[in-house]
Design a protein around this motif. Structure first.
Motif, PDB file in Angstrom:
ATOM      1  N   PHE A   1       0.834  -1.194   0.000  1.00 59.17           N
ATOM      2  CA  PHE A   1       0.000   0.000   0.000  1.00 59.17           C
ATOM      3  C   PHE A   1       0.869   1.244   0.000  1.00 59.17           C
ATOM      4  O   PHE A   1       1.975   1.252   0.544  1.00 59.17           O
ATOM      5  N   ALA A   2       0.336   2.286  -0.648  1.00 63.72           N
ATOM      6  CA  ALA A   2       1.055   3.545  -0.758  1.00 63.72           C
ATOM      7  C   ALA A   2       0.717   4.491   0.383  1.00 63.72           C
ATOM      8  O   ALA A   2       1.570   5.263   0.822  1.00 63.72           O
ATOM      9  N   TYR A   3      -0.550   4.457   0.860  1.00 66.48           N
ATOM     10  CA  TYR A   3      -0.901   5.434   1.890  1.00 66.48           C
ATOM     11  C   TYR A   3      -1.747   4.885   3.034  1.00 66.48           C
ATOM     12  O   TYR A   3      -1.673   5.405   4.150  1.00 66.48           O
ATOM     13  N   MET A   4      -2.554   3.816   2.833  1.00 69.17           N
ATOM     14  CA  MET A   4      -3.365   3.356   3.953  1.00 69.17           C
ATOM     15  C   MET A   4      -3.693   1.874   3.865  1.00 69.17           C
ATOM     16  O   MET A   4      -3.735   1.285   2.783  1.00 69.17           O
TER      17      MET A   4
ATOM     18  N   GLU B   1     -14.520  -0.887   4.623  1.00 71.04           N
ATOM     19  CA  GLU B   1     -15.106  -1.393   3.378  1.00 71.04           C
ATOM     20  C   GLU B   1     -15.710  -0.299   2.511  1.00 71.04           C
ATOM     21  O   GLU B   1     -16.090  -0.540   1.359  1.00 71.04           O
ATOM     22  N   ILE B   2     -15.793   0.921   3.025  1.00 72.57           N
ATOM     23  CA  ILE B   2     -16.508   1.989   2.319  1.00 72.57           C
ATOM     24  C   ILE B   2     -15.981   2.239   0.899  1.00 72.57           C
ATOM     25  O   ILE B   2     -16.769   2.375  -0.039  1.00 72.57           O
ATOM     26  N   PRO B   3     -14.656   2.304   0.660  1.00 69.51           N
ATOM     27  CA  PRO B   3     -14.184   2.623  -0.694  1.00 69.51           C
ATOM     28  C   PRO B   3     -14.644   1.643  -1.765  1.00 69.51           C
ATOM     29  O   PRO B   3     -14.874   2.052  -2.912  1.00 69.51           O
ATOM     30  N   TYR B   4     -14.771   0.356  -1.426  1.00 68.95           N
ATOM     31  CA  TYR B   4     -15.177  -0.596  -2.464  1.00 68.95           C
ATOM     32  C   TYR B   4     -16.657  -0.967  -2.401  1.00 68.95           C
ATOM     33  O   TYR B   4     -17.178  -1.585  -3.329  1.00 68.95           O
ATOM     34  N   VAL B   5     -17.354  -0.560  -1.323  1.00 67.76           N
ATOM     35  CA  VAL B   5     -18.805  -0.757  -1.261  1.00 67.76           C
ATOM     36  C   VAL B   5     -19.510   0.363  -2.014  1.00 67.76           C
ATOM     37  O   VAL B   5     -20.531   0.149  -2.670  1.00 67.76           O
ATOM     38  N   SER B   6     -18.949   1.565  -1.936  1.00 68.91           N
ATOM     39  CA  SER B   6     -19.521   2.698  -2.653  1.00 68.91           C
ATOM     40  C   SER B   6     -19.279   2.535  -4.151  1.00 68.91           C
ATOM     41  O   SER B   6     -18.139   2.513  -4.610  1.00 68.91           O
ATOM     42  N   GLN B   7     -20.341   2.396  -4.900  1.00 67.97           N
ATOM     43  CA  GLN B   7     -20.199   2.193  -6.340  1.00 67.97           C
ATOM     44  C   GLN B   7     -21.530   2.455  -7.032  1.00 67.97           C
ATOM     45  O   GLN B   7     -22.530   2.765  -6.396  1.00 67.97           O
TER      46      GLN B   7
ATOM     47  N   LEU C   1     -10.931  -8.945   6.824  1.00 64.43           N
ATOM     48  CA  LEU C   1     -10.557  -8.441   5.501  1.00 64.43           C
ATOM     49  C   LEU C   1      -9.859  -7.092   5.634  1.00 64.43           C
ATOM     50  O   LEU C   1     -10.341  -6.185   6.312  1.00 64.43           O
ATOM     51  N   TRP C   2      -8.702  -6.980   4.970  1.00 65.47           N
ATOM     52  CA  TRP C   2      -7.922  -5.742   4.981  1.00 65.47           C
ATOM     53  C   TRP C   2      -8.129  -4.979   3.678  1.00 65.47           C
ATOM     54  O   TRP C   2      -8.072  -5.549   2.590  1.00 65.47           O
ATOM     55  N   CYS C   3      -8.320  -3.674   3.815  1.00 60.86           N
ATOM     56  CA  CYS C   3      -8.444  -2.769   2.669  1.00 60.86           C
ATOM     57  C   CYS C   3      -7.133  -2.013   2.515  1.00 60.86           C
ATOM     58  O   CYS C   3      -6.662  -1.366   3.448  1.00 60.86           O
ATOM     59  N   LEU C   4      -6.505  -2.100   1.352  1.00 60.04           N
ATOM     60  CA  LEU C   4      -5.244  -1.410   1.070  1.00 60.04           C
ATOM     61  C   LEU C   4      -5.485  -0.366  -0.015  1.00 60.04           C
ATOM     62  O   LEU C   4      -5.872  -0.708  -1.142  1.00 60.04           O
TER      63      LEU C   4
ATOM     64  N   GLY D   1      -7.897   1.450  -0.519  1.00 61.12           N
ATOM     65  CA  GLY D   1      -9.256   1.371  -1.045  1.00 61.12           C
ATOM     66  C   GLY D   1      -9.614   0.060  -1.711  1.00 61.12           C
ATOM     67  O   GLY D   1     -10.729  -0.083  -2.204  1.00 61.12           O
ATOM     68  N   GLU D   2      -8.700  -0.908  -1.722  1.00 54.96           N
ATOM     69  CA  GLU D   2      -8.944  -2.181  -2.387  1.00 54.96           C
ATOM     70  C   GLU D   2      -8.887  -3.338  -1.381  1.00 54.96           C
ATOM     71  O   GLU D   2      -7.969  -3.401  -0.565  1.00 54.96           O
ATOM     72  N   PRO D   3      -9.859  -4.271  -1.418  1.00 55.95           N
ATOM     73  CA  PRO D   3      -9.844  -5.422  -0.501  1.00 55.95           C
ATOM     74  C   PRO D   3      -8.848  -6.474  -0.989  1.00 55.95           C
ATOM     75  O   PRO D   3      -9.129  -7.240  -1.913  1.00 55.95           O
ATOM     76  N   LEU D   4      -7.679  -6.547  -0.354  1.00 47.53           N
ATOM     77  CA  LEU D   4      -6.593  -7.356  -0.911  1.00 47.53           C
ATOM     78  C   LEU D   4      -6.118  -8.506  -0.034  1.00 47.53           C
ATOM     79  O   LEU D   4      -5.570  -9.480  -0.554  1.00 47.53           O
ATOM     80  N   LEU D   5      -6.292  -8.435   1.294  1.00 48.47           N
ATOM     81  CA  LEU D   5      -5.727  -9.460   2.174  1.00 48.47           C
ATOM     82  C   LEU D   5      -6.731  -9.863   3.242  1.00 48.47           C
ATOM     83  O   LEU D   5      -7.625  -9.090   3.598  1.00 48.47           O
ATOM     84  N   ARG D   6      -6.523 -11.083   3.787  1.00 49.20           N
ATOM     85  CA  ARG D   6      -7.314 -11.556   4.926  1.00 49.20           C
ATOM     86  C   ARG D   6      -6.399 -12.106   6.005  1.00 49.20           C
ATOM     87  O   ARG D   6      -5.335 -12.638   5.722  1.00 49.20           O
ATOM     88  N   GLY D   7      -6.848 -11.961   7.251  1.00 51.10           N
ATOM     89  CA  GLY D   7      -6.155 -12.582   8.364  1.00 51.10           C
ATOM     90  C   GLY D   7      -4.974 -11.786   8.877  1.00 51.10           C
ATOM     91  O   GLY D   7      -4.773 -10.619   8.551  1.00 51.10           O
ATOM     92  N   SER D   8      -4.165 -12.450   9.703  1.00 46.23           N
ATOM     93  CA  SER D   8      -2.999 -11.807  10.307  1.00 46.23           C
ATOM     94  C   SER D   8      -1.992 -11.380   9.241  1.00 46.23           C
ATOM     95  O   SER D   8      -1.840 -12.058   8.214  1.00 46.23           O
ATOM     96  N   VAL D   9      -1.313 -10.252   9.493  1.00 43.15           N
ATOM     97  CA  VAL D   9      -0.386  -9.711   8.505  1.00 43.15           C
ATOM     98  C   VAL D   9       0.897  -9.226   9.175  1.00 43.15           C
ATOM     99  O   VAL D   9       0.896  -8.816  10.337  1.00 43.15           O
ATOM    100  N   SER D  10       1.975  -9.279   8.422  1.00 38.09           N
ATOM    101  CA  SER D  10       3.243  -8.677   8.827  1.00 38.09           C
ATOM    102  C   SER D  10       3.507  -7.498   7.901  1.00 38.09           C
ATOM    103  O   SER D  10       3.432  -7.646   6.671  1.00 38.09           O
ATOM    104  N   LEU D  11       3.801  -6.338   8.485  1.00 38.34           N
ATOM    105  CA  LEU D  11       4.019  -5.116   7.714  1.00 38.34           C
ATOM    106  C   LEU D  11       5.479  -4.708   7.770  1.00 38.34           C
ATOM    107  O   LEU D  11       6.122  -4.797   8.816  1.00 38.34           O
ATOM    108  N   LYS D  12       5.994  -4.251   6.639  1.00 35.08           N
ATOM    109  CA  LYS D  12       7.383  -3.798   6.555  1.00 35.08           C
ATOM    110  C   LYS D  12       7.474  -2.626   5.597  1.00 35.08           C
ATOM    111  O   LYS D  12       7.030  -2.713   4.448  1.00 35.08           O
ATOM    112  N   CYS D  13       8.047  -1.530   6.082  1.00 33.13           N
ATOM    113  CA  CYS D  13       8.228  -0.364   5.218  1.00 33.13           C
ATOM    114  C   CYS D  13       9.384  -0.610   4.263  1.00 33.13           C
ATOM    115  O   CYS D  13      10.446  -1.091   4.656  1.00 33.13           O
TER     116      CYS D  13
END
Length: 289
Positions: free
Chosen positions: A136-139, A147-153, A260-263, A265-277
């Motif tokens: 992800f670039a920003y959020m 879920e709002i970004p991909y539910v709104s359509q 469900l994780w939104c990256l 504005g897009e629903p891309l991942l599920r479950g536990s995650v490891s983040l690295k810049c």
């Protein structure tokens, strides 16, 4: 050495707004490059093939679309490790990602920024679940509101624009929601329940400035975890009293496997995650600071 670019236009952003302005953007940028190719992306897979091939040839990538289109390009190119230069012309609903670089919804200003030729490095964040890796670039967020970004359509979004997001946010504010989580990183372990978990590499979400610590090239991202409360914790962002905020270069987040994780504005991942810049993974045309 010739300066080349690929202009990628989304067919879906802003319900075709990008296509409506495609010729104006192409003409505005053509004199800035020795070669400028234009590609209207009918599918994510075809867009990926074009973007990857162009980046491998040393082309800059200009995105004409929304935050989701920019995220797709980030996900296409980040694994290459090339530090490509990208430009952004917002044709989406909110354009939160572009505001990090001083790019508003005004086409003329976005074109002027790219033509000025001033670029700066920016980080992206790698998010890895058991199933796959995304960026992800920003959020990145999960829980209520995410879920709002991909539910709104559909037609309602086309007519209301950002106000359709606010309509959905008001609806979500009246629902009780909790995510059980454990957040670990930088010597910190925090666990409990929260209406939603939010990670930001930028300033804004839904058009609002949330992250005053934002620096897109400092090798860190910020975590925001609100305690349960009125309107699902939204008021905590005003008082800051029941809002955990911390910066990380990497961390791990344990949640239920169906979360469900939104990256961007897009629903891309599920479950536990490891983040690295990933520091300075891209360069982007910006107004500078």
């Amino acid at each position: 050495m010739s300066k080349k670019a690929l202009l990628i236009a989304s067919t879906s952003s802003g319900h075709g707004r990008g296509l409506h302005f495609l010729s104006r953007v192409a003409e505005g940028l053509r004199s800035a490059y020795d070669e400028l190719s234009v590609f209207v992306s009918p599918s994510q897979e075809e867009g990926k093939e074009k973007a990857v091939a162009a980046a491998l040839e040393g082309c800059e990538i200009i995105v004409l679309g929304g935050d989701g289109t920019f995220n797709a390009v980030v996900n296409d190119l980040a694994p290459l490790g090339l530090c490509p230069t990208v430009g952004y012309v917002n044709a989406g609903t909110l354009g939160d990602v572009g505001r990090n670089f001083g790019v508003s919804s005004r086409l003329g200003k976005a074109i002027k920024i790219i033509r000025a030729g001033k670029s700066a490095p920016f980080d992206v964040v790698e998010a890895a679940s058991d199933e796959k890796t995304a960026y992800f670039a920003y959020m990145m967020a999960c829980g209520i509101y995410s879920e709002i970004p991909y539910v709104s359509q559909g037609r309602r979004k086309a007519v209301l624009g950002r106000f359709d997001y606010y309509r959905l946010a008001l609806r979500d504010a009246l629902k009780k929601s909790e995510v059980r989580y454990a957040l670990m990183g930088a010597g910190i372990r925090k666990e409990g329940k929260s209406p939603f978990l939010l990670f930001l590499n930028g300033e804004r979400v839904a058009g609002f400035r949330v992250n005053r610590l934002a620096n897109c090239s400092d090798g860190k991202f910020e975590a925001f975890v609100a305690e349960p409360g009125a309107f699902n914790g939204l008021l905590h962002y005003l008082s800051k009293k029941k809002l955990f905020v911390s910066s990380f270069s990497s961390c791990h987040v344990e949640v239920d496997e169906n979360t469900l994780w939104c990256l961007d504005g897009e629903p891309l991942l599920r479950g536990s995650v490891s983040l690295k810049c990933l520091p300075s993974a891209f360069r982007v045309y910006s107004v500078g600071k």
